[in-house]
Scaffold this active site. Structure first.
Site, mmCIF file in Angstrom:
data_model
loop_
_atom_site.group_PDB
_atom_site.id
_atom_site.type_symbol
_atom_site.label_atom_id
_atom_site.label_comp_id
_atom_site.label_asym_id
_atom_site.label_seq_id
_atom_site.Cartn_x
_atom_site.Cartn_y
_atom_site.Cartn_z
ATOM 1 N N LYS A 40 0.839 -1.200 0.000
ATOM 2 C CA LYS A 40 0.000 0.000 0.000
ATOM 3 C C LYS A 40 0.870 1.245 0.000
ATOM 4 O O LYS A 40 1.977 1.240 0.525
ATOM 5 C CB LYS A 40 -0.906 0.037 1.244
ATOM 6 C CG LYS A 40 -2.017 -0.971 1.240
ATOM 7 C CD LYS A 40 -2.926 -0.745 2.440
ATOM 8 C CE LYS A 40 -4.118 -1.679 2.434
ATOM 9 N NZ LYS A 40 -4.988 -1.434 3.588
ATOM 10 N N ARG A 89 -17.880 -3.420 10.717
ATOM 11 C CA ARG A 89 -18.815 -2.321 10.460
ATOM 12 C C ARG A 89 -20.119 -2.830 9.893
ATOM 13 O O ARG A 89 -21.183 -2.289 10.167
ATOM 14 C CB ARG A 89 -18.213 -1.326 9.466
ATOM 15 C CG ARG A 89 -17.024 -0.572 9.990
ATOM 16 C CD ARG A 89 -16.388 0.203 8.890
ATOM 17 N NE ARG A 89 -15.917 -0.762 7.880
ATOM 18 C CZ ARG A 89 -14.983 -0.528 6.998
ATOM 19 N NH1 ARG A 89 -14.424 0.642 6.929
ATOM 20 N NH2 ARG A 89 -14.595 -1.450 6.143
#
Length: 159
Positions: A40, A89
């Site tokens: 990343k 979530r």
């Protein structure tokens, strides 16, 4: 009991912080572990993310901030953690997180993964969403700890 809460935290959100606060009440010690992921390209350096997390958790005496690279299970074992914390979530998070939990268990059977549901008021938050809003000049002060919004503004509007 010691718990590990790993992540990229690029940047830390109020959802992350809520989980850290709740975990600090459940465990003797919580290590927030910032992953150095070569796959990343983060908006913030490892040092910046550690600083942001340190400021955000300064009032949590049993929470410390570390960094690591490599396998989470190996880092958890080296740190003497019995638990890896993961936030959920939405249902869409579960399949990926369950796969990670099984992988970590296969690598280190003495470390359990514990899922904590994100507080409903933070369920829409992700670091990616926060960066997208900040990139286009939106107000993220209700999404991130104090100071992180300013860091995001400097990062995206430093031209």
């Amino acid at each position: 009991m010691r718990a590990l809460y790993p992540g990229s935290f690029d940047p830390v959100t109020l959802g992350h912080l809520d989980l850290m606060q709740r975990a600090s009440r459940l465990f003797d010690e919580v290590i927030v572990a910032v992953l150095r992921n070569p796959g990343k390209t983060p908006a913030f350096s490892l040092q910046q993310r550690k600083r942001q997390l340190g400021l955000a958790t300064a009032d949590l005496a049993n929470v410390s901030v570390e960094s690591f690279d490599g396998l989470t299970a190996n880092f958890a074992r080296r740190q003497g953690c019995a638990v890896i914390l993961r936030g959920l979530r939405a249902l869409s998070d579960f399949e990926f997180e369950l796969q990670l939990a099984h992988t970590n268990s296969s690598l280190c059977s003495t470390v359990e993964t514990l899922f904590l549901a994100t507080a409903a008021r933070h369920s829409f938050l992700s670091s990616s969403v926060v960066k997208e809003v900040a990139r286009f000049g939106g107000d993220v002060s209700h999404m991130v700890p104090a100071g992180v919004a300013e860091d995001l503004d400097r990062h995206f509007n430093s031209d």
